[in-house]
Scaffold this active site. Structure first.
Site, PDB file in Angstrom:
ATOM      1  N   GLN A  20       0.988  -1.148   0.071  1.00 50.17           N
ATOM      2  CA  GLN A  20      -0.110   0.041  -0.146  1.00 50.17           C
ATOM      3  C   GLN A  20       0.945   1.258  -0.118  1.00 50.17           C
ATOM      4  O   GLN A  20       0.214   2.321  -0.407  1.00 50.17           O
ATOM      5  CB  GLN A  20      -0.679  -0.084   1.240  1.00 50.17           C
ATOM      6  CG  GLN A  20      -1.759  -1.115   1.190  1.00 50.17           C
ATOM      7  CD  GLN A  20      -2.826  -1.097   2.453  1.00 50.17           C
ATOM      8  OE1 GLN A  20      -2.580  -1.549   3.584  1.00 50.17           O
ATOM      9  NE2 GLN A  20      -4.159  -0.412   2.314  1.00 50.17           N
ATOM     10  N   ARG A  77       3.824   0.135  12.986  1.00 47.76           N
ATOM     11  CA  ARG A  77       3.607  -1.024  12.481  1.00 47.76           C
ATOM     12  C   ARG A  77       3.567  -1.237  10.757  1.00 47.76           C
ATOM     13  O   ARG A  77       3.003  -0.024  10.159  1.00 47.76           O
ATOM     14  CB  ARG A  77       2.126  -1.608  12.951  1.00 47.76           C
ATOM     15  CG  ARG A  77       1.800  -2.950  12.163  1.00 47.76           C
ATOM     16  CD  ARG A  77       0.399  -3.236  12.373  1.00 47.76           C
ATOM     17  NE  ARG A  77       0.197  -4.761  11.868  1.00 47.76           N
ATOM     18  CZ  ARG A  77      -0.820  -4.733  11.103  1.00 47.76           C
ATOM     19  NH1 ARG A  77      -1.881  -3.774  10.837  1.00 47.76           N
ATOM     20  NH2 ARG A  77      -1.151  -6.055  10.456  1.00 47.76           N
ATOM     21  N   HIS A 123       1.374  -9.223   4.725  1.00 42.01           N
ATOM     22  CA  HIS A 123      -0.111  -8.363   4.683  1.00 42.01           C
ATOM     23  C   HIS A 123      -0.794  -8.534   3.285  1.00 42.01           C
ATOM     24  O   HIS A 123      -0.652  -7.383   2.347  1.00 42.01           O
ATOM     25  CB  HIS A 123       0.237  -6.891   4.916  1.00 42.01           C
ATOM     26  CG  HIS A 123      -1.095  -6.095   5.272  1.00 42.01           C
ATOM     27  ND1 HIS A 123      -1.054  -5.438   6.618  1.00 42.01           N
ATOM     28  CD2 HIS A 123      -2.147  -5.796   4.545  1.00 42.01           C
ATOM     29  CE1 HIS A 123      -2.315  -4.595   6.428  1.00 42.01           C
ATOM     30  NE2 HIS A 123      -2.941  -4.751   5.342  1.00 42.01           N
ATOM     31  N   ASN A 169      -1.688 -10.678   8.417  1.00 40.74           N
ATOM     32  CA  ASN A 169      -2.706  -9.641   8.526  1.00 40.74           C
ATOM     33  C   ASN A 169      -4.113 -10.278   8.256  1.00 40.74           C
ATOM     34  O   ASN A 169      -4.067 -10.608   7.126  1.00 40.74           O
ATOM     35  CB  ASN A 169      -2.270  -8.492   7.992  1.00 40.74           C
ATOM     36  CG  ASN A 169      -3.597  -7.116   8.062  1.00 40.74           C
ATOM     37  OD1 ASN A 169      -3.564  -6.804   9.176  1.00 40.74           O
ATOM     38  ND2 ASN A 169      -4.111  -7.030   7.092  1.00 40.74           N
ATOM     39  N   GLU A 170      -5.019 -10.197   8.862  1.00 41.14           N
ATOM     40  CA  GLU A 170      -6.439 -10.432   8.519  1.00 41.14           C
ATOM     41  C   GLU A 170      -6.498 -11.386   7.618  1.00 41.14           C
ATOM     42  O   GLU A 170      -6.838 -11.513   6.431  1.00 41.14           O
ATOM     43  CB  GLU A 170      -6.846  -9.310   8.084  1.00 41.14           C
ATOM     44  CG  GLU A 170      -6.942  -7.983   8.725  1.00 41.14           C
ATOM     45  CD  GLU A 170      -7.928  -6.844   8.367  1.00 41.14           C
ATOM     46  OE1 GLU A 170      -8.090  -6.876   6.985  1.00 41.14           O
ATOM     47  OE2 GLU A 170      -8.038  -5.716   9.011  1.00 41.14           O
ATOM     48  N   ASN A 310      -7.591  -5.672  14.732  1.00 38.32           N
ATOM     49  CA  ASN A 310      -7.923  -4.913  13.718  1.00 38.32           C
ATOM     50  C   ASN A 310      -9.485  -4.582  13.913  1.00 38.32           C
ATOM     51  O   ASN A 310     -10.085  -5.479  13.791  1.00 38.32           O
ATOM     52  CB  ASN A 310      -7.686  -5.277  12.241  1.00 38.32           C
ATOM     53  CG  ASN A 310      -6.217  -5.145  11.985  1.00 38.32           C
ATOM     54  OD1 ASN A 310      -5.396  -4.895  13.009  1.00 38.32           O
ATOM     55  ND2 ASN A 310      -5.782  -5.264  10.714  1.00 38.32           N
ATOM     56  N   TYR A 312     -12.622  -1.581  13.031  1.00 41.48           N
ATOM     57  CA  TYR A 312     -13.095  -0.308  12.238  1.00 41.48           C
ATOM     58  C   TYR A 312     -14.478   0.123  12.780  1.00 41.48           C
ATOM     59  O   TYR A 312     -14.875   1.347  12.505  1.00 41.48           O
ATOM     60  CB  TYR A 312     -13.101  -0.420  10.806  1.00 41.48           C
ATOM     61  CG  TYR A 312     -11.518  -0.422  10.434  1.00 41.48           C
ATOM     62  CD1 TYR A 312     -10.819  -1.598  10.346  1.00 41.48           C
ATOM     63  CD2 TYR A 312     -10.713   0.851  10.081  1.00 41.48           C
ATOM     64  CE1 TYR A 312      -9.604  -1.919   9.930  1.00 41.48           C
ATOM     65  CE2 TYR A 312      -9.739   0.648   9.568  1.00 41.48           C
ATOM     66  CZ  TYR A 312      -9.058  -0.321   9.636  1.00 41.48           C
ATOM     67  OH  TYR A 312      -7.693  -0.468   8.903  1.00 41.48           O
ATOM     68  N   GLU A 381      -4.845  -1.903  14.270  1.00 41.11           N
ATOM     69  CA  GLU A 381      -5.393  -1.019  13.062  1.00 41.11           C
ATOM     70  C   GLU A 381      -6.769  -0.577  13.559  1.00 41.11           C
ATOM     71  O   GLU A 381      -7.515  -1.455  14.177  1.00 41.11           O
ATOM     72  CB  GLU A 381      -5.678  -1.924  11.667  1.00 41.11           C
ATOM     73  CG  GLU A 381      -4.548  -1.759  11.090  1.00 41.11           C
ATOM     74  CD  GLU A 381      -4.984  -2.621   9.311  1.00 41.11           C
ATOM     75  OE1 GLU A 381      -6.171  -2.436   8.896  1.00 41.11           O
ATOM     76  OE2 GLU A 381      -4.043  -3.343   9.034  1.00 41.11           O
ATOM     77  N   TRP A 431      -4.851   3.338  11.796  1.00 47.26           N
ATOM     78  CA  TRP A 431      -4.669   3.059  10.493  1.00 47.26           C
ATOM     79  C   TRP A 431      -5.244   4.243   9.851  1.00 47.26           C
ATOM     80  O   TRP A 431      -6.294   4.741   9.735  1.00 47.26           O
ATOM     81  CB  TRP A 431      -5.578   1.875   9.666  1.00 47.26           C
ATOM     82  CG  TRP A 431      -5.113   1.775   8.407  1.00 47.26           C
ATOM     83  CD1 TRP A 431      -6.035   2.079   7.401  1.00 47.26           C
ATOM     84  CD2 TRP A 431      -4.016   0.780   7.757  1.00 47.26           C
ATOM     85  NE1 TRP A 431      -5.415   1.746   6.359  1.00 47.26           N
ATOM     86  CE2 TRP A 431      -4.262   1.008   6.477  1.00 47.26           C
ATOM     87  CE3 TRP A 431      -2.913   0.165   8.532  1.00 47.26           C
ATOM     88  CZ2 TRP A 431      -3.484   0.529   5.555  1.00 47.26           C
ATOM     89  CZ3 TRP A 431      -2.328  -0.411   7.552  1.00 47.26           C
ATOM     90  CH2 TRP A 431      -2.400  -0.294   6.194  1.00 47.26           C
ATOM     91  N   GLU A 438      -5.592   1.939  -1.548  1.00 46.90           N
ATOM     92  CA  GLU A 438      -6.798   1.127  -0.716  1.00 46.90           C
ATOM     93  C   GLU A 438      -7.124  -0.308  -1.482  1.00 46.90           C
ATOM     94  O   GLU A 438      -8.424  -0.329  -1.782  1.00 46.90           O
ATOM     95  CB  GLU A 438      -7.736   2.057  -0.364  1.00 46.90           C
ATOM     96  CG  GLU A 438      -8.938   1.646   0.497  1.00 46.90           C
ATOM     97  CD  GLU A 438      -8.367   1.020   1.692  1.00 46.90           C
ATOM     98  OE1 GLU A 438      -7.437   1.011   2.280  1.00 46.90           O
ATOM     99  OE2 GLU A 438      -9.737   0.562   2.033  1.00 46.90           O
ATOM    100  N   TRP A 439      -6.210  -0.938  -1.864  1.00 45.61           N
ATOM    101  CA  TRP A 439      -6.587  -2.045  -2.595  1.00 45.61           C
ATOM    102  C   TRP A 439      -7.623  -2.158  -3.770  1.00 45.61           C
ATOM    103  O   TRP A 439      -7.433  -1.007  -4.722  1.00 45.61           O
ATOM    104  CB  TRP A 439      -7.168  -3.169  -1.538  1.00 45.61           C
ATOM    105  CG  TRP A 439      -6.035  -3.314  -0.416  1.00 45.61           C
ATOM    106  CD1 TRP A 439      -6.337  -2.658   0.847  1.00 45.61           C
ATOM    107  CD2 TRP A 439      -4.898  -4.063  -0.127  1.00 45.61           C
ATOM    108  NE1 TRP A 439      -5.413  -3.141   1.910  1.00 45.61           N
ATOM    109  CE2 TRP A 439      -4.259  -3.845   0.873  1.00 45.61           C
ATOM    110  CE3 TRP A 439      -3.951  -4.642  -1.198  1.00 45.61           C
ATOM    111  CZ2 TRP A 439      -3.081  -4.215   1.291  1.00 45.61           C
ATOM    112  CZ3 TRP A 439      -2.694  -4.940  -0.914  1.00 45.61           C
ATOM    113  CH2 TRP A 439      -2.466  -4.895   0.281  1.00 45.61           C
TER     114      TRP A 439
END
Ligand code: GBH
Length: 480
Positions: A20, A77, A123, A169-170, A310, A312, A381, A431, A438-439
């Site tokens: 990213q 991180r 990630h 990650n995730e 993580n 949100y 995050e 984050w 952003e992917w």
């Protein structure tokens, strides 16, 4: 909430991920990852962009460290691009010393600046060659062995410099978005309009299983060969948002909330803490959910030194009636933004899936703490996008009060979880340090506390929130 309740050594800072922010995809021997190749397929990325330049962080390590210093951050991180370190990825493939040297220097510079590195090994940017060679995450024997070898290479290179390691990650995103919905690399799914191959009803569960085993093997390597002398901790980072019933009077919605948490979080956390999958998943997925051998279960159980969280937002959950879709991955239920009375869970942002609901952060920490026996939690995050931010003039973008308030509310909720609910949370990474790739949404959506001018040479401009995070922690952390 202004009282200092968090311990003196609370670790806070900001997070990013290699693909990213780094750019420089072909420099110093780096080879493609599955995200480099995925971005080249027309239609996969909203603005047809890629991480080719991104924030150009590969060339701006000093600038990024200065930026971190200006926020007062105690930790950073970031993730390692596997294909910089072992370009072809495998355990018998050559190691790229230039790639390793790059990250070692970065860590040395961070330490010299008084900033603790927290390293994510994976990630999402798998070396593309491994995907082509043997099916990447789908191949248990090969992937587990290759990941353990890559992890070992990094443990050895960093030695005692690094005290926090995150294996994955995730993994939920790698498995579901990569192999069920096909939204993320490598984009496999059952829908033949989107992908030539894939089976949404099966592959995601195999991938999740393999990621868990790869995590467990890397942890074993760290504990047996490095932990005693290097003194670090290792864990996995899981995503998970809070759930509230669409109709609190309907027991089936209440049950669906718990089931959603299990499908999203316990899918990975139950094996890591208990050595088995949650009953609700075994029941719905039957033999499509792989089984652990006794030895694998034993290896997984207890494989976290800390829980990487993580988080949100939150959703309302409504149970579904009728037969279960074989491609269902969330527990036969609907995710909604409004409850039965039309009340929104929170204000809209630029991300369709994200509406802030800070109290849910506190509730989820308590839920995790209760279910997993009070693990030490590091929030790895937390953050938000802002509706229409990309279309605002620069001076408005820099005055991101909405994001600043998000951080005040969420960090306040964390302090309550610690001081009132007895949750053992010891760190928090916002984050993100800066706007980045952003992917599948490309650069349209911004998550940074720093604005990155993609058209003006990647110049960085700290937003208001870059200062606010530090101010909030300054009030909350005890001075002695
Ligand atoms: C994090 O994931 C990532 O770790 C980070 O790289 C990313 O930049 C950041 O979030 C912001 O998005 O598209 O409807 O299927 C957050 C957890 C879980 C959020 C999957 C988006 C997809 C919902 N993500 N979710 S959907």
């Amino acid at each position: 909430m202004t009282e200092a309740v968090l311990p003196k050594d609370f670790v806070w800072g900001f997070a990013t991920a290699s693909y990213q922010v780094e750019g420089a995809p072909h420099e110093d021997g780096r080879a493609d990852s599955i995200w480099d190749t995925f971005c080249r397929i027309p239609g996969k990325i909203a603005d047809a962009s890629s991480g080719d330049v991104a924030c150009d962080s590969y060339h701006r390590q000093n600038e990024d460290i200065e930026l971190l210093k200006s926020t007062g951050a105690r930790a950073y991180r970031f993730s390692i691009s596997w294909s910089r370190v072992i370009p072809l990825g495998g355990r018998n493939d050559p190691v790229n010393e230039k790639g390793i040297a790059h990250y070692v220097k970065f860590v040395d510079d961070l330490l010299a600046a008084g900033i603790q590195p927290m390293i994510t090994l994976f990630h999402w940017d798998l070396p593309d060659n491994l995907d082509k060679r043997y099916g990447g995450l789908l191949n248990k024997e090969e992937f587990v062995a290759d990941f353990a070898n890559y992890a070992k290479t990094m443990f050895k290179a960093m030695g005692s410099r690094v005290k926090f390691w995150i294996t994955f990650n995730e993994p939920w995103c790698s498995a579901i978005l990569g192999y069920n919905t096909g939204l993320f690399a490598p984009g496999r799914c059952s829908n033949r309009n989107k992908s030539e191959c894939g089976d949404s009803s099966r592959e995601c569960w195999i991938v999740g299983h393999n990621l868990l085993l790869a995590h467990a093997h890397a942890v074993k390597v760290y504990r047996e060969e490095f932990k005693a002398q290097d003194g670090g901790q290792i864990g996995i980072t899981l995503n998970g948002d809070w759930t509230e019933p669409w109709d609190p009077e309907d027991l089936q919605d209440v049950e669906a909330c718990e089931r959603k948490l299990e499908f999203a979080i316990s899918w990975f956390a139950d094996p890591v803490y208990f050595g088995r999958y949650p009953e609700s998943m075994v029941k719905q997925l039957g033999d499509r959910l792989p089984k652990f051998t006794e030895e694998e279960a034993a290896l997984l159980k207890g494989s976290n030194d800390f829980y990487g969280m993580n988080h949100y937002c939150a959703n309302y959950i409504k149970h579904k009636e009728g037969p279960v879709d074989p491609n269902d991955f969330s527990g036969h239920l609907e995710l909604l933004m409004e409850d039965k009375n039309g009340k929104s869970i929170g204000p809209e942002t630029q991300s369709v899936w994200l509406r802030p609901h800070a109290i849910g952060f506190r509730k989820l920490m308590k839920w995790l703490s209760d279910r997993y026996g009070k693990p030490t939690i590091y929030v790895t995050e937390n953050g938000t996008s802002l509706k229409g931010e990309n279309d605002l003039p620069l001076e408005k973008i820099l005055d991101d009060e909405f994001r600043a308030q998000y951080f005040r509310d969420y960090i306040g909720a964390l302090a309550d979880a610690y001081s009132k609910d007895g949750v053992d949370v010891r760190g928090y990474m916002a984050w993100s340090l800066m706007d980045n790739f952003e992917w599948a949404e490309g650069y349209e959506t911004r998550f940074g506390v720093t604005y990155v001018d993609y058209k003006g040479g990647q110049k960085r401009y700290p937003k208001k929130s870059a200062k606010v995070v530090g101010e909030v922690f300054d009030k909350l952390i005890k001075k002695e």
